[in-house]
Motif scaffolding. Structure first.
Motif, PDB file in Angstrom:
ATOM      1  N   HIS A 292      -7.365  -0.311   0.003  1.00 20.33           N
ATOM      2  CA  HIS A 292      -6.872  -0.969   1.218  1.00 20.33           C
ATOM      3  C   HIS A 292      -7.993  -0.954   2.258  1.00 20.33           C
ATOM      4  O   HIS A 292      -7.910  -0.286   3.278  1.00 20.33           O
TER       5      HIS A 292
ATOM      6  N   CYS B 218      -5.794   1.323   5.662  1.00 19.79           N
ATOM      7  CA  CYS B 218      -6.041   2.766   5.723  1.00 19.79           C
ATOM      8  C   CYS B 218      -7.335   3.159   5.023  1.00 19.79           C
ATOM      9  O   CYS B 218      -7.794   4.297   5.153  1.00 19.79           O
TER      10      CYS B 218
ATOM     11  N   TYR C 274       0.282   4.223   0.723  1.00 18.28           N
ATOM     12  CA  TYR C 274       0.023   5.133   1.844  1.00 18.28           C
ATOM     13  C   TYR C 274       0.608   4.567   3.132  1.00 18.28           C
ATOM     14  O   TYR C 274       1.284   5.259   3.888  1.00 18.28           O
ATOM     15  N   CYS C 275       0.338   3.274   3.374  1.00 19.33           N
ATOM     16  CA  CYS C 275       0.849   2.663   4.605  1.00 19.33           C
ATOM     17  C   CYS C 275       2.331   2.296   4.460  1.00 19.33           C
ATOM     18  O   CYS C 275       3.009   2.091   5.469  1.00 19.33           O
TER      19      CYS C 275
ATOM     20  N   CYS D 225       0.860  -1.177   0.000  1.00 19.77           N
ATOM     21  CA  CYS D 225       0.000   0.000   0.000  1.00 19.77           C
ATOM     22  C   CYS D 225       0.906   1.240   0.000  1.00 19.77           C
ATOM     23  O   CYS D 225       1.746   1.392   0.891  1.00 19.77           O
TER      24      CYS D 225
END
Ligand SMILES: Cc1cc2nc3c(=O)[nH]c(=O)nc-3n(C[C@H](O)[C@H](O)[C@H](O)COP(=O)(O)OP(=O)(O)OC[C@H]3O[C@@H](n4cnc5c(N)ncnc54)[C@H](O)[C@@H]3O)c2cc1C
Ligand SMILES: [Zn+2]
Lengths: 105, 416
Positions: free
Chosen positions: A60, A64, A8-9, A6
């Motif tokens: 996701h 998130c 973002y994560c 991911c």
């Protein structure tokens, strides 16, 4: 089960945390009153469905919660890149570009 | 060679030494009247009916691997016609009727076994949708009936109808004329039948390009065994349809997904029918060898890899173990995947294309085995006459532009 990073994560997480959300970079035609039936059909229904690299959306959901894009090879299921929504498809993920060095099957 | 009691006895008494190969392995001719791309059940049936019913015998079926090695040889063989919409009812019922006489038609035992297909309802919503289906089917003259949980258990004794499970069974729809058949035998039977009528089946012959003249009309194909000319080309390539149609510059309303199945170790007969549950993504029947044949839903991502995630099978087995507690100690022997071509409305596409001389029959997704005879039959007529067979007419590519979708996805029994 696929391992998906991911963007973002910043972590590789198992596929069951994610929902596949169809082909990426499909732009809605407009304005609506000037869009032909053929253009609507292409937008809504026609898909490249490539045997090879595909750009696709993932979400996701059990992380998130955010949508992002990925380029994956549909023959090996190896991810070439994942990137944030709104970013362009990375040039190194183009259909003819070389295989990623760090393959994650 | 015709199969008969006499030929069986004769061969049995002479050590089974006299059986002949059931189809030829010809070299490609430079040109044919019609080329079919893909020797799955649908492609082979198309060739058979072209030769048998339309007198078009100068036909080649081109197959990149071995015949029947695609979804035809990978599916769980459920046959039924209890679809929701009139268009689908006509198409699938046409097929079920052909199944009923297919072994005689082909002089080949396709082991068609109309043992009944039962579809479970687990919620109030399921009950309502299921009953709506039953009524729609009966209005169309298709058998389908409602069973209480007790009646369902009587029909399939290993079913768990206790009320305290996660998805209790509130009832079921039963199509008694539904059932199963032997997948390989269908491909082999049509291959043999078509071959005897003069059709060339060319295996290890992958289509790599579609040739067109200046007007755009199809003139033939290029293959790994050289170029072959034809004025008509019918694409029946299931999961690879987007790839083949792309050779003619046509984008299709298709996405290809892995669909998995698995079988258990063989056991004595325990299951007299097919049971499906669309709500919890599981279905099961028993093969003549005794294996329990189990199928799941598709994986979530598009792929051509013919594999899928193990968690899909696990999810299905969770459901199977709850529905059929006797399976809990069974071992699974093998699992595999096929690549299914899914349309937005979960109905197939059969007909002409924007390219003159190019025809397509695809989009059968997770549920086209049952349609093999009917699909070949109406597609052959469509190619022969260059106009849609009446049953195929609603299933054109144009429906995605006109909006006349045949939406079996939202409300219907979409699974298999
Ligand atoms: C696990 C699983 C379970 C299923 N269960 C059921 C079920 O219970 N009931 C049901 O009704 N349906 C079921 N289906 C769906 C069913 O299997 C298919 O809809 C049906 O078999 C499709 O038949 P076909 O002849 O069109 O395709 P296929 O048998 O896949 O044939 C297509 C052929 O085209 C060939 N090909 C592709 N590209 C080229 C090329 N470029 N050149 C030459 N040849 C090419 C392929 O090699 C292949 O042999 C299931 C599918 C799967 C995968
Ligand atoms: Zn995340």
């Amino acid at each position: 089960m696929l391992l998906i990073r991911c963007p973002y994560c910043g972590m590789d997480r198992p596929e069951i945390e994610f929902r596949h959300a169809g082909a990426a970079h499909i732009i809605r035609p407009g304005p609506p009153d000037r869009v032909t039936d053929e253009e609507w059909a292409a937008f809504l229904y026609l898909r490249d469905n490539p045997k090879g690299r595909v750009a696709e959306r993932w979400r996701h959901v059990h992380g998130c919660g955010r949508f992002f894009n990925a380029v994956r090879d549909t023959v090996t299921d190896v991810f070439v890149a994942t990137y944030k929504a709104g970013e362009p498809r990375p040039p190194e993920s183009a259909p003819g570009a070389s295989e990623p060095t760090e393959a994650r099957p | 060679m015709k199969f008969s009691l006499f030929s069986l006895l004769h061969q049995g008494l002479t050590g089974n030494q006299g059986w002949q190969p059931q189809w030829r392995d010809p070299a490609p001719k430079p040109a044919y009247d019609v080329i079919i791309v893909g020797a799955g059940g649908h492609g082979l049936a198309t060739a058979y009916y072209l030769a048998k019913e339309h007198g078009i015998r100068n036909v080649a079926v081109l197959e990149k691997g071995w015949l029947g090695g695609g979804n035809t040889g990978r599916n769980t063989t459920i046959i039924r016609s209890n679809y929701l919409w009139e268009e689908s009812e006509a198409l699938y019922e046409h097929s079920v009727k052909l199944w009923e006489t297919l072994s005689h038609e082909l002089n080949y035992n396709v082991m068609h076994s109309p043992r009944g297909v039962m579809m479970l309802a687990h919620s109030v919503h399921d009950v309502q949708v299921t009953k709506r289906h039953i009524h729609a089917n009966r209005l169309a003259g298709i058998d389908n009936e409602w069973l209480t949980p007790e009646q369902a258990k009587e029909f399939c004794p290993i079913l768990n109808i206790s009320r305290d499970i996660r998805y209790p069974i509130l009832g079921a729809a039963l199509q008694r004329r539904g059932g199963v058949a032997r997948h390989d035998a269908v491909a082999w039977g049509y291959a043999r039948g078509a071959d005897r009528l003069g059709v060339d089946i060319l295996q290890n012959c992958e289509v790599t390009a579609i040739r067109r003249d200046a007007s755009g009309r199809v003139t033939g194909v290029e293959t790994t065994r050289g170029p072959i000319a034809a004025r008509k080309v019918g694409v029946v390539a299931a999961g690879h349809t987007s790839v083949v149609m792309g050779m003619a510059g046509i984008r299709m309303p298709l996405e290809s997904f892995p669909l998995q199945a698995l079988v258990s170790e063989p056991v004595k007969p325990v299951m007299p029918c097919v049971v499906m549950s669309n709500t919890i993504h599981a279905y099961m029947s028993q093969s003549d060898k005794g294996e329990l044949v189990i199928g799941a839903g598709t994986d979530q991502y598009t792929s051509y890899s013919q594999t899928g995630g193990l968690h899909i099978s696990q999810h299905t087995l969770d459901a199977i173990c709850e529905l059929f507690p006797m399976t809990r100690r069974l071992r699974m022997l093998r699992n595999w995947g096929g690549i299914v071509d899914v349309t937005p409305d979960r109905s197939p596409i059969i007909g002409r294309t924007p390219v003159p001389g190019l025809y397509v029959n695809c989009g059968w997704g997770t549920g086209g085995f049952k349609a093999t005879p009917g699909s070949g039959h109406v597609f052959a007529a469509t190619i022969a006459r260059d106009e849609p067979h009446p049953i195929a007419a609603p299933f054109t590519l144009e429906r995605f532009t006109t909006g006349r979708l045949i939406d079996e996805a939202a409300a219907a029994a979409v699974a298999h």
